[in-house]
Design a protein around this motif. Structure first.
Motif, mmCIF file in Angstrom:
data_model
loop_
_atom_site.group_PDB
_atom_site.id
_atom_site.type_symbol
_atom_site.label_atom_id
_atom_site.label_comp_id
_atom_site.label_asym_id
_atom_site.label_seq_id
_atom_site.Cartn_x
_atom_site.Cartn_y
_atom_site.Cartn_z
ATOM 1 N N ASP A 85 -53.364 34.173 -151.185
ATOM 2 C CA ASP A 85 -54.176 32.972 -151.012
ATOM 3 C C ASP A 85 -54.362 32.716 -149.518
ATOM 4 O OD1 ASP A 85 -54.913 30.116 -150.778
ATOM 5 O OD2 ASP A 85 -54.530 30.073 -152.932
ATOM 6 N N PRO A 86 -55.608 32.616 -149.046
ATOM 7 C CA PRO A 86 -55.829 32.434 -147.607
ATOM 8 C C PRO A 86 -55.565 31.018 -147.113
ATOM 9 C CG PRO A 86 -57.925 32.437 -148.760
ATOM 10 C CD PRO A 86 -56.871 32.747 -149.797
ATOM 11 N N GLU A 87 -55.417 30.068 -148.027
ATOM 12 C CA GLU A 87 -55.289 28.668 -147.619
ATOM 13 C C GLU A 87 -53.957 28.033 -148.000
ATOM 14 O OE1 GLU A 87 -58.597 26.650 -149.302
ATOM 15 O OE2 GLU A 87 -60.097 27.746 -148.122
ATOM 16 N N ARG A 88 -53.432 28.360 -149.161
ATOM 17 C CA ARG A 88 -52.214 27.705 -149.635
ATOM 18 C C ARG A 88 -50.984 28.532 -149.293
ATOM 19 N NH1 ARG A 88 -53.389 24.326 -154.921
ATOM 20 N NH2 ARG A 88 -55.657 24.143 -154.833
#
Length: 297
Positions: A85-88
């Motif tokens: 996941d690139p954000e979380r």
């Protein structure tokens, strides 16, 4: 050998074991450890270490803890199918263990909450395999569609399916009726006594197990120090097997996951329920004594 596909949560556990009674709003000496966790990841790890062919489907963050968890799973022999996941961030759970061994968990699902149907590798859903679903995937609204999609893919492929109830408080917040509706028809349900009570309203595990067979052909209820029971509606009474004696108690975190990982291979190989329960109890005892796959020291 039946390949087991586990869909579930991947976490980093921060376990704080208090040495004395908790001094609220003050300071309590404790032993604090950090290691891999998550119900789904724990079960996959134990299965692999004990010799099963197992794949784990989950989601991790693009962070150092996520990379460590990925490498840890592969080191145990798990076919880790993790989407980055690139954000979380990778999920984290703070486990507070009192001096008497009672556990309270504070969970941040992180990337687990973004698991989507598109993250499910279709090549793993094949006839003759077994799907084990962590209840956290269904309870968490963000990953629920992925959990339901995995159950549908497994049914279409003719796989056998088991589901673990996860934890009593989240199931209660979600509601028994929705959980039973999502998992209706699953061949095997794992629950502990508290979770079974939430799902059925029955205090006694035997009575709860009998009610649950209206939704599941087979039910296993974990009874902690009393062992475990298995029930199917073709029997008048459940099969019970007492827990193994543990001389060295380190930490009970993940013992229920170890039990499921011990039970499943025997059950999938057609062993009698008593044998499968005994295998589950044995692996739970190894976990509690810190003798297995998920280190506790």
């Amino acid at each position: 050998m039946t390949r087991v596909v586990v869909v579930g949560d991947l976490m980093t556990d921060a376990v704080a074991r208090a040495r004395f009674p908790l001094a609220r709003a003050s300071d309590t000496p404790a032993i604090v450890t950090m290691h891999g966790g998550g119900s789904g990841a724990n079960i996959a790890s134990w299965l692999a270490v004990e010799g099963s062919e197992v794949a784990f489907i989950g989601r991790r963050g693009a962070d150092i803890t996520g990379r460590n968890r990925d490498m840890e799973l592969m080191g145990y022999g798990v076919d880790a199918r993790l989407v980055m996941d690139p954000e979380r961030p990778t999920g984290t759970c703070v486990v507070l263990v009192t001096h008497k061994g009672e556990r309270t968990m504070l969970s941040d699902p992180g990337a687990n909450a973004a698991l989507s149907p598109e993250d499910l590798p279709r090549d793993l859903f094949t006839q003759g395999g077994h799907l084990h679903m962590s209840g956290y995937t269904l309870i968490c609204e963000g990953s629920r569609d992925a959990g339901l999609a995995a159950l549908d893919l497994a049914r279409r492929a003719g796989m056998s399916i088991s589901v673990d109830c996860a934890s009593s408080a989240p199931v209660e917040r979600t509601g028994a009726e929705p959980f039973l509706e999502w998992t209706h028809g699953v061949k095997l349900l794992f629950a502990n006594a508290d979770q079974a009570k939430v799902l059925t309203g029955r205090e006694e595990p035997d009575a709860a197990a009998k009610v649950l067979t209206a939704w599941f052909p087979q039910v296993v209820i974990k009874l902690n120090k009393e062992g475990a029971l298995w029930y199917t509606n073709s029997r008048s009474e459940p099969v019970r097997v007492p827990a193994e004696t543990v001389d060295r108690v380190v930490d009970g975190t993940g013992a229920g996951d170890a039990f499921a990982a011990g039970f499943l291979p025997s059950w999938l190989n057609g062993k009698p329920p008593a044998d499968a329960l005994a295998a589950g109890n044995a692996l739970a005892a190894k976990c509690i004594a810190n003798l297995g796959a998920r280190p506790r020291l």
